[in-house]
Enzyme design. Sequence first.
Site, PDB file in Angstrom:
ATOM      1  N   GLY A  16      -0.040  -6.280   7.165  1.00 29.49           N
ATOM      2  CA  GLY A  16       0.878  -5.515   7.818  1.00 29.49           C
ATOM      3  C   GLY A  16       0.706  -4.850   9.190  1.00 29.49           C
ATOM      4  O   GLY A  16       1.026  -5.428  10.356  1.00 29.49           O
ATOM      5  N   ASN A  22      -5.969  -0.092   0.593  1.00 30.10           N
ATOM      6  CA  ASN A  22      -6.372   0.505  -0.445  1.00 30.10           C
ATOM      7  C   ASN A  22      -7.156   1.772  -0.300  1.00 30.10           C
ATOM      8  O   ASN A  22      -7.980   1.465   0.787  1.00 30.10           O
ATOM      9  CB  ASN A  22      -6.890  -0.554  -1.656  1.00 30.10           C
ATOM     10  CG  ASN A  22      -8.191  -1.089  -0.992  1.00 30.10           C
ATOM     11  OD1 ASN A  22      -9.061  -0.510  -1.508  1.00 30.10           O
ATOM     12  ND2 ASN A  22      -8.075  -2.072  -0.256  1.00 30.10           N
ATOM     13  N   CYS A  51      -3.744   7.602 -26.684  1.00 32.73           N
ATOM     14  CA  CYS A  51      -2.925   7.750 -27.866  1.00 32.73           C
ATOM     15  C   CYS A  51      -1.412   7.674 -27.438  1.00 32.73           C
ATOM     16  O   CYS A  51      -0.642   7.086 -28.296  1.00 32.73           O
ATOM     17  CB  CYS A  51      -2.878   9.016 -28.748  1.00 32.73           C
ATOM     18  SG  CYS A  51      -4.696   9.026 -29.640  1.00 32.73           S
TER      19      CYS A  51
END
Lengths: 658, 524
Positions: free
Chosen positions: A32, A147, A202
Site C-alpha cells: 500500500g 509487520n 486452558c
Amino acid sequence: MQRRDRGVAQSLGGPLTKRVKESRVLLVGAGGIGCELLKNLVCCGFGSYQSALPTEDGTETSPAASHVRKAEVVVIDLDTIDLSNLNRQFLFRKQHIKKPKAFVAKETASQFNPSVAIDAQHASIFDSTYNVEFFEGFDIVFNALDNLAARRHVNKMCLAADVPLVESGTTGFMGQVQAIKKGVTECYDCNPKPVQKSFPICTIRSTPSQPIHCIVWAKSYLFPELFGTSEEDSADMAVTEGDNAEEVAKLKEEAEALKKVRRMMGKSEFAQEVFNKVFHDDIERLRSMTEMWQSRKPPEPLSFQSLSEGPSIVKQGQTLALQDQRAWTLLENISVFCYSLETLSNRVQGGENVIEFDKDDKDTLDFVTSAANLRSHVFGIPLHSEWEIKQMAGNIIPAIATSNALTASLCVMEAFKILRSQPAKANALAEPTANNHIPTKAQSTAIGKPEELLGGSKMVFLTSKNTDRLITSQPLVGPKADCPVCSPVYAKLAISEERAETLKALVDLLKRTVGYKDFSMTTEAGIIYDPDLEDNLQKPLSELGITGQSNGFITVTDDSDEPKVDLVLSTTIRRSPVDDAEATGLQITPKKIELPLKPEAAYANGDMDGDAEPEPVFASSAGAKRKRETEEEVESAKKRAKSDVYVVEDDGAILLDD
Amino acid sequence: MTEIAPREVTPPPLQAPTAKEKKYDRQLRLWAASGQRALEESHVLLIVGDENLGSNSTVAGVETLKNLILPSIGNFTIADSARVTDADLGVNFFLESDSLYKSRADETRRLLSELNPDVTGHAITTHLSEWLELENSLQPYNLILICAPISLEYLQQTCAYASENSIPLIYMHSAGFYASFSIQLPHEFPIVDTHPDPESTQDLRLLAPWPELEAAVDSIGDISTLSDHDHGHIPYILLLLHYLREWKTSHNGQYPSDFKEKTEFRDLVRSGARTNNPEGGEENYDEACASVLKSIAPPPVGSGCKEMMNMPSCTQVTAGSPNFWIIANAIKKFYDTHGVLPLPGSLPDMKATSTEYIKLQSIYKAKARADVAEVTQTVRQLENDLSRMSTKIVDSEIEAFCKNACHVRVLTNPNNASIPELRLAISDAKTFAGLPGLIENDWEGMLPVFIALDAPRKMDLSNLSEDADVQESYEKAVEEVERVQGGELHNISSVLGGMVAQEAIKLLTRHKSSTQMAQHLNGR
C-alpha cells in the site's frame, strides 16, 4: 523548450535536485505505502542521475567508475499480488494477480520515467544477502512494511549501517511517519511496542467463554494439528501460571490422539472421525471433570450421526461457504466443516504436504469459521459470520488508498529534509562506519534542541479525530540512552575466508582493540562467551554460526563494575589480504573504538524513574512539554481568531540556500 | 432542495461474496456496504482552472481522482481545455511520452481509467466558457473539485451552483512547496456514522435501568450468601447496580452525583470485595471500581445530537424531507417521551461466566431492539401522515441511526458562506475585516501560504503587519510563489491529493466528519 523536470528543479532548487537525482534509495515493501512511495520517488527524480547520462555501450567507462555508487531505487518485496490489494495498490491490475509485487511495481512505475533505474528484488529482507554492507550502499531507506518483525529488523540494519531510515505505517484513516538516524533521533525500538495478546492454554483448550477463544482454538490448535507441521507452537496461546499443570498434561495426550485421526486423511470417514473426536469425545472428557463445571455451564457434546444428513452434506457446504455475511446455523456449520475438510484433504492428497492458515485462503477460512462456530455452539457462545471471523482470525487492518497516498508523500517530504541536512556520501563505496555512537559536532549541538534534528524532520501523524487539523507533527526526539537497540556502538568484524579463526582469536582481538577485561558475547543463538564459559574458545567461529556471509550480529557486553555501552558487531568477508605479521585473519573496523560509559539506569537494579534518566530523555520531556504549550496556544488562538479562515499545518521554517 | 441525507443504508448482502466484495474488503471494514454504495453512486467533477499558470494544480487534481477511483466512485469527469506539455510529463504520473500535445483531459482520463474497470471516466476538453454556461451543465455531479488558479467569474458561478444545490465543493491549489485546500459545505450536511472513539460510545444506562435489568439485579439475591466463585463472577454491571440501590437507601433515594460522591460510592463498592483469597481481591470488583467515574452518569446525549434535535429541518418535516430528517424527527419524539435516546445495546467485555454474560447481553440487546421498534413505528406513522409511503425508509437505515443516535452530527454552513479564497477575491468586507486578527494570531506562520497562493493580484500586501518579520514572511511567500511559476512538485501535490481525497471520501460515504477549516501546507 520546457524541460521535463522543470517542476522538480524549480521547487527543490539546484543543490537539492542534484542530491535527489544522485541518491541511491532502498524501498522495503511494495504494498500500500510502497506503491505510492515508488510513484513519488520516480516523479521526484530520485535515482535518475546515471541513467539520464548513459554511456554509449551501457558499460562503465573507466576503472574508477566501478567505485561509483549507482543512483537507483532498489525495491524489495516478498509478496505476490492478491485481489484485495487492488483497492489501493495502484501499480497493480487484475491481470497481475499472483505475480511478485516487486516486479510488477517496477514494470508499471518505469513506464512513467524510463530514466529512473529501478532494481526490483522478489525476496525477503531477512535474507543474508541484505547485510550491513548492503544497507551502507544507500543514502536513505524507506520502510513500507506491514509487520513488526521486519520493521525492527530494518531499523537495526540501518542503525548498524548508519543510514537514515524513514519509517511509516497506516491503519484506516490514520497514519504515521518517523525519521530515524543512529545517534541523532529515537529509533523504532526506543519505545516498546505492544506485544501480541496470548491466551492461557486452558482457556483455549478447556474453558472458552468468548468467540475469540474458539477462533484461536480452531486456527492455532485444530488447524495446525490436522494440516500443519506438528509441534508447532503458536504465539496465540501459552502455558501461563494460571494454567492447571494436570490439565495441561491431559491436553498433550488429547493432541496425540488427534494425530492418530490425522492419519485417516483421505478415507471417506475422515470428517466424521475428526468431528467426533473434537466435538464429542474430547468434550465428554471435559464434561467428566465435574469440578470444572461447578459454576460454569458444562459444554454439550455434539454427535455427528444424529446431525448429519448423508452425502449431500458436502455439496450443501460448498454452497453455504459462499454466504459469508450471515452466521450459519448449527447444521450449516457442520456442512461447511465437512466440505472444507474434504477440500483441504484433497489438497494434501494432491501433494500439498503442509497447509498454513491464511485469511485469504478461502478453504482454510471456511474450516476455521465452521470449526470455531461448532465449538462456540458446544460451549453456549454466540456464533458469527465468516466475514466477522475473518477479521478476528486474520487480524485484518482496514486499509484505504487515501491514507496510504498521504503517508507516502509525507515520507518523501521528510526525505527531502533529511537529504538536505546530511552531507552527501562519498561517491565511492562507503568506508566502514565511524564510531557512530558519539555525536559529531553538528549533532551534539542539536541535542536539547530537538526540532533541529535531521534537518527539521518531524514525527508526523495523520489524525482522524481532530477535524480542524488533518496532519499534526511533533519534533523528533533524541535517542533513549538505555535503548537496547540503538544505544550500543555498532562496528564491523571482517573475517578472512582463508583462515579458520577460533573464538579465542576474537576474544583476544577484542581485548586488544577495545581494552575489555571482563566481558561476554551473545549471538542470536545465545551466550557464546563469558569469563566462566570457556568451552567454546577453541571452536572455529563458523561452528558458532559466525561467518562473513551472515547478516547476524554479535553483541559484546562489558561486565566490569563501570561498564561501557555494548558493542555490536556485524560481520563481513575480509577483502584485504592478511598480512603475515598479523596474528589473526580477523579485523575490526573502525580500528579505534571508544565506548562511552553505559548510563547508570541501564544496568542499575530496580525501577528506573524519570528523574534518573540521562540527558537525551530530558530533551524528550522538554519536547512533550513544548507540545502541550503548543496545543494550548492553538486553543487560545482559536478563541481569539473568531473567523472561519483558520490556518493550520505542518512546518516551521527550514531555510534552503539555493 | 435536492436530497442531501445519507443514501439508504444497504443491508449486508445475503448472497455469495463477489469478487468485488473481496477486492474492496479492506475498505468495507471501514465504511461498510452503505458507504461503499454511496461512493459507487457518486459522480465527481474535476474542473481545471483556465488561467494556465504552470500545471494549474492538475497533478493535485489527478492524484485526488486516483485516490477516489481506486476505492471505486461511480463516475468521474475531467474538464480541462489545456494540451499536454513537457513539464506536465515530468510531474504527472498519469501522462506518458505519447501524450505530448494531446488533450490533457483526454489523456489523464484514459490513464486514470486503467486503474479500475469498475469506474467510468469522462472528459470535457472545451473551454469553461463554452460548456459551463450550458443548461444543467453541472447537474450530473454530486461533488465538484476545482484546481486553482481559475478566473473569478467561473469560480463564483460554480460555488453558487454548489451552494444552491447542496453539494459539497473543494477548491485546491498546489505550487512548489505550498499547497492549500478549502471545502464549501452545503447548508446542512448530516452524518450518521461519525466513527466516535469506542471508549466514548459506551452507554450502560446504570442510572436509568429498565425493568428487565432491575430483575437481573434482583435475581442475584443476597450477595453475602454466595459461594466465593459466584461472588467473584457477578458481572460488574450488576455489581454497580446492586451497590447503587444500597447507596440510594442511605442517600434519600439520590444517585451519587459529583466527584466526591462518586469516590465515596467507589469506596462502598470496593468494601464489598472479598479479600480472603490468594489474590487479595476480586477481578469483577476491580472492574466495577475502575468504571465508576465513567459509567455512573446520566444517559449520554451528544452535543451534535442535541443541536440536530433543535434544527428546524428536524422539528418541521415535510413530505419532501430527506430520510435523515424523518428519522431524526422520530428520534426526537423518542427522546421527548423517555428522556433518553434509543439504547445502542452493546456491552463491554467483563469478568463473568459465559452464561451470565450472555444473559446480560441479551437483556441489553432486547432493550435496543425494542427501542428501534418504537422509533420505526414513529417513522412509519410519519410516512403515513406525510403520504410518502412509496419511498419507505428501509429498516436497516433506522437501525443504524438508532445505534449511533448519540453521536450523530449535522455539519452546517449557516450562512451558505463560500470558500475563503472566493471571499477574498471578491473583497468581501467581513473577510477583510477579520484579516488583521488572523494575521496577528497566526502563530504557526501558515497564513502567508494562503495569502501568497490565493490572494487576488490587485490586493495590497505591502501593509499587512506592523511587525517587520511578519511582513517579511508575507513578502517571502509571495516571492516563493512567483519563483515557482505555478510549477508543481509532485510530492506536495500528492500530499494535497491525499488530503482532498480523504475528505472527499468522508463527504461521499457520509462517514466521519470532514474538516471545515481551510487547510494549508508548507512542505519546506
